[in-house]
Design a protein around this motif. Sequence first.
Motif, short mmCIF file in Angstrom:
data_model
loop_
_atom_site.label_atom_id
_atom_site.label_comp_id
_atom_site.label_asym_id
_atom_site.label_seq_id
_atom_site.Cartn_x
_atom_site.Cartn_y
_atom_site.Cartn_z
N THR A 8 -11.24 -25.87 -32.05
CA THR A 8 -10.42 -25.58 -30.88
C THR A 8 -11.31 -25.55 -29.64
O THR A 8 -12.40 -24.99 -29.67
CB THR A 8 -9.75 -24.21 -31.04
OG1 THR A 8 -8.98 -24.22 -32.24
CG2 THR A 8 -8.85 -23.89 -29.86
N ALA A 9 -10.82 -26.11 -28.55
CA ALA A 9 -11.48 -26.00 -27.25
C ALA A 9 -10.52 -25.29 -26.30
O ALA A 9 -9.43 -25.79 -26.04
CB ALA A 9 -11.85 -27.36 -26.70
N ILE A 10 -10.93 -24.13 -25.82
CA ILE A 10 -10.14 -23.41 -24.83
C ILE A 10 -10.87 -23.57 -23.50
O ILE A 10 -12.05 -23.22 -23.39
CB ILE A 10 -10.03 -21.91 -25.19
CG1 ILE A 10 -9.31 -21.76 -26.54
CG2 ILE A 10 -9.32 -21.14 -24.08
CD1 ILE A 10 -9.37 -20.35 -27.09
N GLU A 24 -13.86 -20.75 -32.96
CA GLU A 24 -14.24 -20.81 -34.37
C GLU A 24 -15.74 -20.63 -34.58
O GLU A 24 -16.16 -20.09 -35.60
CB GLU A 24 -13.82 -22.15 -35.01
CG GLU A 24 -12.33 -22.32 -35.14
CD GLU A 24 -11.69 -22.91 -33.88
OE1 GLU A 24 -10.45 -23.03 -33.90
OE2 GLU A 24 -12.39 -23.23 -32.92
N LEU A 25 -16.54 -21.11 -33.63
CA LEU A 25 -18.00 -21.01 -33.77
C LEU A 25 -18.61 -20.02 -32.79
O LEU A 25 -19.81 -19.83 -32.75
CB LEU A 25 -18.65 -22.39 -33.58
CG LEU A 25 -18.25 -23.44 -34.60
CD1 LEU A 25 -18.87 -24.80 -34.24
CD2 LEU A 25 -18.67 -23.03 -36.01
N ASP A 26 -17.77 -19.39 -31.96
CA ASP A 26 -18.22 -18.44 -30.95
C ASP A 26 -19.26 -19.08 -30.03
O ASP A 26 -20.33 -18.53 -29.78
CB ASP A 26 -18.77 -17.17 -31.60
CG ASP A 26 -18.95 -16.03 -30.61
OD1 ASP A 26 -18.21 -16.01 -29.60
OD2 ASP A 26 -19.82 -15.18 -30.83
N LEU A 27 -18.93 -20.29 -29.53
CA LEU A 27 -19.80 -21.02 -28.61
C LEU A 27 -19.05 -21.24 -27.30
O LEU A 27 -17.84 -21.45 -27.30
CB LEU A 27 -20.20 -22.38 -29.19
CG LEU A 27 -21.07 -22.35 -30.43
CD1 LEU A 27 -21.23 -23.76 -30.99
CD2 LEU A 27 -22.43 -21.75 -30.13
N ARG A 60 -19.87 -18.12 -38.94
CA ARG A 60 -19.17 -18.17 -37.65
C ARG A 60 -17.80 -18.81 -37.73
O ARG A 60 -16.94 -18.54 -36.90
CB ARG A 60 -20.00 -18.95 -36.64
CG ARG A 60 -21.20 -18.21 -36.16
CD ARG A 60 -21.83 -19.01 -35.07
NE ARG A 60 -23.03 -18.39 -34.58
CZ ARG A 60 -23.39 -18.42 -33.30
NH1 ARG A 60 -22.66 -19.05 -32.42
NH2 ARG A 60 -24.50 -17.85 -32.92
N GLN A 61 -17.61 -19.69 -38.69
CA GLN A 61 -16.35 -20.42 -38.74
C GLN A 61 -15.20 -19.50 -39.12
O GLN A 61 -15.30 -18.73 -40.06
CB GLN A 61 -16.44 -21.57 -39.74
CG GLN A 61 -15.72 -22.77 -39.28
CD GLN A 61 -16.05 -23.98 -40.12
OE1 GLN A 61 -16.80 -23.94 -41.07
NE2 GLN A 61 -15.47 -25.09 -39.75
N ILE A 62 -14.12 -19.59 -38.37
CA ILE A 62 -12.95 -18.76 -38.60
C ILE A 62 -11.90 -19.61 -39.28
O ILE A 62 -11.14 -20.31 -38.62
CB ILE A 62 -12.40 -18.19 -37.27
CG1 ILE A 62 -13.46 -17.38 -36.57
CG2 ILE A 62 -11.14 -17.37 -37.52
CD1 ILE A 62 -13.06 -16.97 -35.17
N GLY A 63 -11.91 -19.63 -40.58
CA GLY A 63 -10.92 -20.32 -41.39
C GLY A 63 -10.63 -21.77 -41.05
O GLY A 63 -10.47 -22.12 -39.90
N GLY A 64 -10.56 -22.60 -42.05
CA GLY A 64 -10.13 -23.98 -41.91
C GLY A 64 -11.02 -24.86 -41.09
O GLY A 64 -12.11 -24.48 -40.68
N THR A 65 -10.54 -26.06 -40.85
CA THR A 65 -11.25 -27.02 -40.02
C THR A 65 -10.41 -27.31 -38.80
O THR A 65 -9.18 -27.25 -38.84
CB THR A 65 -11.53 -28.32 -40.80
OG1 THR A 65 -10.29 -28.86 -41.22
CG2 THR A 65 -12.44 -28.09 -41.98
N HIS A 66 -11.05 -27.63 -37.69
CA HIS A 66 -10.38 -27.85 -36.41
C HIS A 66 -11.04 -29.02 -35.71
O HIS A 66 -12.18 -29.33 -35.96
CB HIS A 66 -10.48 -26.60 -35.54
CG HIS A 66 -10.02 -25.38 -36.26
ND1 HIS A 66 -8.71 -25.00 -36.31
CD2 HIS A 66 -10.70 -24.48 -37.00
CE1 HIS A 66 -8.60 -23.91 -37.04
NE2 HIS A 66 -9.79 -23.57 -37.47
N GLU A 67 -10.32 -29.65 -34.79
CA GLU A 67 -10.87 -30.78 -34.03
C GLU A 67 -10.56 -30.61 -32.55
O GLU A 67 -9.49 -30.16 -32.18
CB GLU A 67 -10.22 -32.07 -34.53
CG GLU A 67 -10.72 -33.30 -33.84
CD GLU A 67 -10.07 -34.55 -34.41
OE1 GLU A 67 -9.54 -35.33 -33.63
OE2 GLU A 67 -10.09 -34.70 -35.64
N LEU A 68 -11.51 -30.98 -31.69
CA LEU A 68 -11.25 -30.94 -30.25
C LEU A 68 -10.17 -31.95 -29.91
O LEU A 68 -10.22 -33.09 -30.35
CB LEU A 68 -12.52 -31.29 -29.46
CG LEU A 68 -13.62 -30.25 -29.48
CD1 LEU A 68 -14.87 -30.83 -28.84
CD2 LEU A 68 -13.20 -29.00 -28.76
N PRO A 69 -9.16 -31.53 -29.14
CA PRO A 69 -8.11 -32.47 -28.75
C PRO A 69 -8.63 -33.47 -27.73
O PRO A 69 -9.68 -33.25 -27.12
CB PRO A 69 -7.03 -31.57 -28.13
CG PRO A 69 -7.74 -30.34 -27.73
CD PRO A 69 -8.92 -30.20 -28.64
#
Length: 85
Positions: A8-10, A24-27, A60-69
Amino acid sequence: MQKTRRLTAIIEREGDGYFSLCPELDLASQGDTVEEARSNLIEAIELFLEMADASEIERRQIGGTHELPPPQTIQNCCRTESQQN
């Protein structure tokens, strides 16, 4: 075989620029534009994944896999209601 991750990218406006976060990675990173903040966050994530120990990545990963939109998805999320109409 290379593993694909979805993250995720916020991205939020902060002052004169933009703040970007991958929860998810706290970056986090920043940039003068949405695209620059996104690009800088991607670079931070890539460097982290290259250098970090596998156990640190897993921790660091918070559950599952994610992709930058794609960029336009990120830009749309940063618009106000009046800009979206």
